[in-house]
Design a protein around this motif. Structure first.
Motif, mmCIF file in Angstrom:
data_model
loop_
_atom_site.group_PDB
_atom_site.id
_atom_site.type_symbol
_atom_site.label_atom_id
_atom_site.label_comp_id
_atom_site.label_asym_id
_atom_site.label_seq_id
_atom_site.Cartn_x
_atom_site.Cartn_y
_atom_site.Cartn_z
ATOM 1 N N THR A 420 0.861 -1.176 0.000
ATOM 2 C CA THR A 420 0.000 0.000 0.000
ATOM 3 C C THR A 420 0.901 1.231 0.000
ATOM 4 O O THR A 420 2.041 1.167 0.475
ATOM 5 C CB THR A 420 -0.920 0.028 1.235
ATOM 6 N N GLY A 446 -4.588 1.799 -1.912
ATOM 7 C CA GLY A 446 -4.995 0.928 -0.813
ATOM 8 C C GLY A 446 -4.500 1.338 0.550
ATOM 9 O O GLY A 446 -4.501 0.524 1.486
ATOM 10 N N HIS A 447 -4.048 2.558 0.712
ATOM 11 C CA HIS A 447 -3.418 3.001 1.946
ATOM 12 C C HIS A 447 -4.398 3.797 2.807
ATOM 13 O O HIS A 447 -5.333 4.420 2.292
ATOM 14 C CB HIS A 447 -2.212 3.885 1.606
ATOM 15 N N ILE A 469 -4.172 -1.773 -4.314
ATOM 16 C CA ILE A 469 -2.795 -1.730 -3.833
ATOM 17 C C ILE A 469 -1.816 -2.030 -4.961
ATOM 18 O O ILE A 469 -2.176 -2.614 -5.990
ATOM 19 C CB ILE A 469 -2.589 -2.721 -2.667
#
Length: 555
Positions: A420, A446-447, A469
């Motif tokens: 991520t 995706g973080h 991600i």
């Protein structure tokens, strides 16, 4: 010596016991000539000799002994001299205990019963720890008068001592189940073993390199001293006994991984002077040593694993710290960073942060987390971080395009890793510069979302974006999100190790972080980093934490 005792008097006894009984000069005893014995005495003798259970008749005020074959085994070397003798002379070592009991029965106080009663006896050349289950019962004549006492007994010594030792071994096993250091093994084991004073009047566990200030559990008589060093003959022996009498000193090496330059750990103990040093006693000591050896081996294996894991962790942390260089600090922008490795030595991650300038003078921020918790994750982090740097410094592209190029590069170079990340770019047009404003452009793979802290102390989560991600698909179309930053506005970027907690939903963790950041506008970026780590990082955290705080200062 009596020679005219009718053969029927000893009917029921073995040939050997009959010969022994016949050889007694009964006329010289308190019982007198058997031909003149009362009917009650004659009947009691027949009852004793006919039973196969250990039994002894103690007759008259002197408690003169007549016993059967089974009783012979119980009194050992006291036979045959005990036949026809007063009990006070036969059992002089136990008379203080059994004398009052016998007298109580003889004088009409009733029968008595004892189970597993400790009655030390000299029956093998030394005062022996003995246990008996027995009953003293009155023997009456036809008129109801008590003429003697009948003792029906069972020797339970082996059972009592065997059970005691089995329980001790079970407790020792429980104590050793969770010890993790040699010092704890010695301290906790001796606390238990030194309380087993009947089997181990003196005991020590000699582990070279450890202090010997271990508390003594048992009280009473001073502990007998043990030799400070094993005799030369014990060198290399698996079980060495020093001395030939009761109370020997036993040396047993505790086979484990020997420490370089140090002797083998050893169990040394003094055996009881009141117990025969037989196969059962030796077996008990060997089982004690085996339990200690097993625990020592497990501890040494754990220490070896911890040493290896620590070395791996140190290598990973060193690699990560070497790669995580100090962030660039352009005019009117201040950046603070922190990296906190997981405290569990087996949990090494791939978290990273970065801050550098792009060719057009914009500041690029990056923070990410490679999946995994080992040296491979740290190595993958280095690859992804360096690829991202190479892509970003070759272009003026925004964060979304940089992430797209990075996806392609990971596929082409066969980098087998997922991560991520957030890439953020601080931009400023001439018009914005005149107004003291800037643009934060970011893209999330995706973080967790950044936290924006306004100069008035309010905080918000920048939850826009959040695509797939890195390392899953090479052709993900990514988007940039933007927000204008005023003077003294702060941006907090972080990895999930800061917020994730077992059993706590992610939304609740994010909201908790936002509320904690609120009101901290007066802390500078370095102070804010320290505050967040102190508040969120725990002594047992099982994930790395990377943290980055940016503050846009007034021109």
């Amino acid at each position: 010596m009596s020679t005219d005792v009718p053969a029927c008097t000893w009917e029921g006894a073995s040939a050997d016991l009959t010969a022994r009984l016949t050889a007694v000069d009964w006329a010289a005893t308190a019982l007198g000539d058997p031909g003149a014995w009362s009917p009650a005495l004659q009947g009691a003798v027949r009852t004793v000799l006919d039973t196969r259970f250990p039994a002894v008749l103690l007759w008259g005020p002197a408690f003169t002994l007549v016993y059967n074959d089974s009783y012979v085994e119980m009194i050992g070397e006291k036979h045959p001299s005990a036949l026809g003798q007063p009990a006070a002379e036969v059992f002089v070592e136990a008379w203080d205990h059994i004398g009052p009991l016998l007298e109580g029965v003889r004088t009409g106080q009733g029968a008595c019963y004892f189970q597993d009663d400790l009655v030390p006896l000299v029956r093998r050349g030394f005062l022996e720890e003995c246990y008996f289950t027995f009953s003293y019962s009155p023997v009456r004549n036809a008129e109801g008068e008590i003429e003697g006492v009948l003792d029906i007994a069972a020797d339970t010594t082996a059972t009592v001592i065997g059970q005691r030792r089995a329980e001790a071994l079970t407790r020792l096993s429980d104590v050793l189940a969770n010890v993790e250091t040699r010092q704890d093994l010695r301290r906790l084991s001796l606390y238990l073993l030194r309380d087993l004073v009947r089997d181990l009047p003196a005991v020590d566990i000699r582990i070279p390199g450890l202090p010997e200030d271990v508390p003594i559990a048992h009280s009473g008589a001073p502990e007998p001293e043990l030799p400070s060093a094993a005799p030369a003959a014990a060198e290399g022996a698996s079980f060495f006994v020093e001395g030939t009498e009761q109370g020997q000193v036993v040396w047993q090496p505790l086979s484990s991984f020997p420490r370089p330059g140090l002797p083998m750990p050893t169990l040394v103990c003094r055996t009881s002077e009141q117990l025969a040093f037989d196969a059962d006693y030796r077996g008990f000591l060997r089982l004690v040593a085996a339990s200690l050896t097993q625990a020592l081996t497990r501890i040494d294996l754990l220490e070896a694993e911890r040493d290896a894991a620590t070395a791996q962790r140190d290598m990973s942390v060193a690699l990560q710290r070497a790669l995580l260089t100090a962030p660039m600090q352009p005019d009117h922008l201040r950046v603070a960073v922190r990296y906190a490795p997981a405290t569990d030595i087996a949990q090494i991650g791939g978290d990273w942060h970065d801050a550098f300038m792009q060719p057009d003078g914009a500041l690029l921020l990056a923070i990410g987390d490679v999946a995994g918790h080992d040296l491979d994750a740290a190595a993958a982090m280095a690859q992804i971080r360096n690829l991202a740097r190479g892509i970003a410094v070759a272009t003026d592209d925004g964060p979304a395009r940089i992430l797209e190029h990075l996806d392609h590069a990971l596929e082409l170079l066969h980098v087998d890793a997922m991560a991520t990340a957030i890439f953020a770019r601080i931009e400023q047009t001439p018009e914005q510069k005149a107004a003291g404003l800037r643009t934060l452009r970011w893209s999330r793979a995706g973080h967790p979302p950044p936290v924006l802290l306004h100069p008035d102390g309010t905080a918000e989560l920048l939850e826009e974006g959040g695509e797939t991600i890195l390392g899953v698909f090479a052709d993900v179309a990514r988007t940039d999100c933007t927000i204008e930053l005023g003077p003294e506005t702060t941006v907090v970027l972080y990895t999930d190790g800061l917020i994730e907690r077992r059993g706590v939903p992610l939304d609740a963790s994010l909201e908790y972080l936002r509320s904690e950041v609120s009101g901290l506008q007066d802390l500078d970026p370095e102070q804010l980093c320290d505050h967040l780590l102190a508040h969120f990082a725990s002594p047992g955290q099982d994930d790395d934490i990377a943290l980055m705080v940016l503050r846009a200062r007034a021109e």
